[in-house]
Design an enzyme around this catalytic site. Sequence first.
Site: not given
Length: 928
Positions: A512, A515
């Site tokens: 997770d 980005e």
Amino acid sequence: MKSYQKLTTAVSQPAACRVEEDGAAPVPSGRGKLAPWCVGSGLLVAAVLLSTVTVWVLRQVSGGWPGPTLPPKCSLVPESHRFDCYPEQRVVVTQELCESRGCCFIESPPPLGGKRGVPWCFYPPDFPSYTLESLNQTALGMVGLLVRREKAYYPRDILMLRLDVEFETDTRLHIKITDAANPRYEVPLKVPRAMKRAENPLYSLDFSRDPFGVLLRRRATGTVLLNTTVAPLIFADQFLQIATSLPSRFLYGLGEHRGTLLHSLDWSTLALWARDVSPTESFNLYGAHPFYLLMEEGGDAHGVFLLNSNAMEVALQPAPGLTWRTIGGVLDFYIFLGPDPNMVIQQYQQVIGFPAMPPFWALGFHLCRWGYGSSNETWQTVRAMRNYQIPQDAQWNDIDYMDGYRDFTFDPQKFASLPSLVEDLHKHGQRYVVILDPGISSTSPRGSYWPFDEGLRRGLFLNTTQGQPLIGQVWPGFTTFADFSNPDTHQWWLENLQRFHAHVPFDGLWIDMNEPSNFMDGSEDGCPPGELDSPPYTPAVLGDSLSAKTVCASAKQKASVHYNLHNLYGLMEAKATASALIQIRGKRPFIISRSTFPSQGRYSGHWLGDNRSQWKDMYYSIPGLLSFSLFGIPLVGADICGFSGSTSEELCTRWMQLGAFYPFARNHNTQNEKAQDPTVFSPAARTAMKDVLLTRYSLLPFLYTLFHRAHMQGDTVARPLFFEFLRDVATLGLDRQFLWGRSLLVTPVLEPGVDSVTGYVPRGVWYDFYTGSSVNSSGEMLKMSAPLEHLNLHVREGSILPTQKPGTTSEATRGNPLRLIVALSSSATAWGDLFWDDGESLDTFEQGSYFYLVFNVTQNIFTSTVLHTSTEATKVTIDTLSIFGVREPPSKVLLNGQEKPFSYLDNQVLAVSNLSLSLSQGFSLQWL
């Protein structure tokens, strides 16, 4: 005003397309002398000029243009064909600003809702561009030189470009434009190299010399797929732009965004820059996928992939037209000619790589929440699921299992029993998955947290421009960020996972925040001044800054600067994680990643992020999962029942029904909200959820076979209807239904308070999955009964689905007998197949350790043919054949020539049970 030159056919006469200096005619090779440029776009240009003149005349008749007199070259450009010359966000474009760039300025009424509309500032037809100075044949295609003699309006124009064209296959064309003199950053993605030139391409390629442009046609129809002469090519150091006309408005792909499956071409701009934000319309989301699929008139399809990882945006306009804008790298295009959409996606994956084969258990039901609070509470949920005999394959924990939210730790008080929980899951044939973030806590006392200490010692973190670890903030507080572009980081990641696995033997990993997400903009010190963090042009990204909620673009990584690598961060972490899991477990890895990039399907699946418990979020999950099918990441799903907010029993029941048909099915919930696992609802809702999960588990052999086909040849698993019904224009915008493979139609309820659903049923015979009753559709919207406990599923005529008696885990299900569902076509034929292996070993197909058989029906005879066998097949039997659409009651049924008892129902379903046939033995069954 520059005129478009005549063109010459480059593919059929490649040697004749070499341009001599000063515009002299090319030297032909073995042919008569040709015109300087390939005949190609004359009719197209004439049509455009005719339409523009018509618009101009109408404007004059209706009272002329407002304001100052416009140059004719500006007034001739229709609104839909105005390509934006001033795309900067948050700028009120004035005539002075526009004309300083040498562009046309015409004010238009602003659109409703604050969206961008017709550009006020647009390119005139004679805006300076590049000229194709030379073009020479190569073994695989051509190489050319492009020259710009007048600078454009962004700094550091590159005045000489190299054009490389390779006719790689009959269905794949590769066009690359880069700096002719100096190397530039290129995406470090391994792509196939063509060994010989395509012999019979489906395309013809033409060029315009001045201004330079590419004109690509489909040979069979003459359809123009690309025409880049519609706007000037701009290639500056940090601003690269190329535009094209499109042959239709039916455009898909270009992720990751929330919206309908079919994009609107009404002046919309899609930014591609990985960003941590709850899925919201018009925002750039977690991943970047610069690939589109376009359906042409008549049912043909093609795809275009821009292999570029820099921040970019794609502007769509109703011409129809499209503009690529990126702020680094090169223009590296692959064009795929299909000609049908399934083949386009296969051809795309031949370049980026086919997806990994998931372990069988990955296709079961997964359960998670943030906020169980303890391993004992997690365990209680698992026990409750078992108590109600609700299928579950994997239990997950979110970040609350960690000690201080630090990777590779678990809370010694609240999660003290975690190792015992994992042991219990394994005893019951279940699996355990944990979350990991790439932000590594940097605040623990020196010597107390090995992951940080060792990563710092080895120099494995992102650095500032000053060479010091970049410090951001994520869940544990101040953090550093692992540099997965460094091969040494992969070894460190493996060692950390090995150490943690020794205590908590997890089976899969959830990566997770990759980005990468940062609760600060840039770093604790912000970002330094300079053109990496503040480039001359910033695409339309959320926050208007490259560093918004992520690290500085100037951060240093082993392979390059973060400016170039940001969109690759999740891919690189997934690659490192897959490698580590293989080394630790010796089995197929299971990884779900939030951030993705092309080729990610080789390493991980994806979930659609932090959605909300709302009906619209449930709907948007369908175009989301279908888009990722196009991107080569078939293992995809959304958080069932919604992540944030509080669900309702009705919403969660309907969502569990839909989610049972996500390729990746996980119910996940946030902290401080009421639980939403199936056990907490009323008996009626709980039963409905259990029943639909049992339906999913019964279909696991079919689903697993679909994943095998995805792994081997790039087929989609969850599939848009238009993939199968190419010439049915009614399917082109459908995104409230979908198919599994070509055979199973899923029509979920997506709104509250209803007991029916209206869905499109394409032309042909479809059978109710549960009863076998038939619907003969002419291609129409049909109203279907849908009480709360029912999900509408229909089997397409001509299909054979391998199903299995469901158990409460995939492991239990695997040992149960099979039931084959045969859906006869109107001509009484059907086909299906089954791939079977041990469900977890690496490379079973490549090593021959698998079982594959084909089912076929013709002339009232069902045959099962074994094409490849293994010992796994001896453990499974076929118990029942259910044959839908048998029009006349049989007088007898013969199994391998021997009579067998059977049943026949009024709805034309023939059933033959108690067969007890080994899967490894071929057989035939005939009804007379």
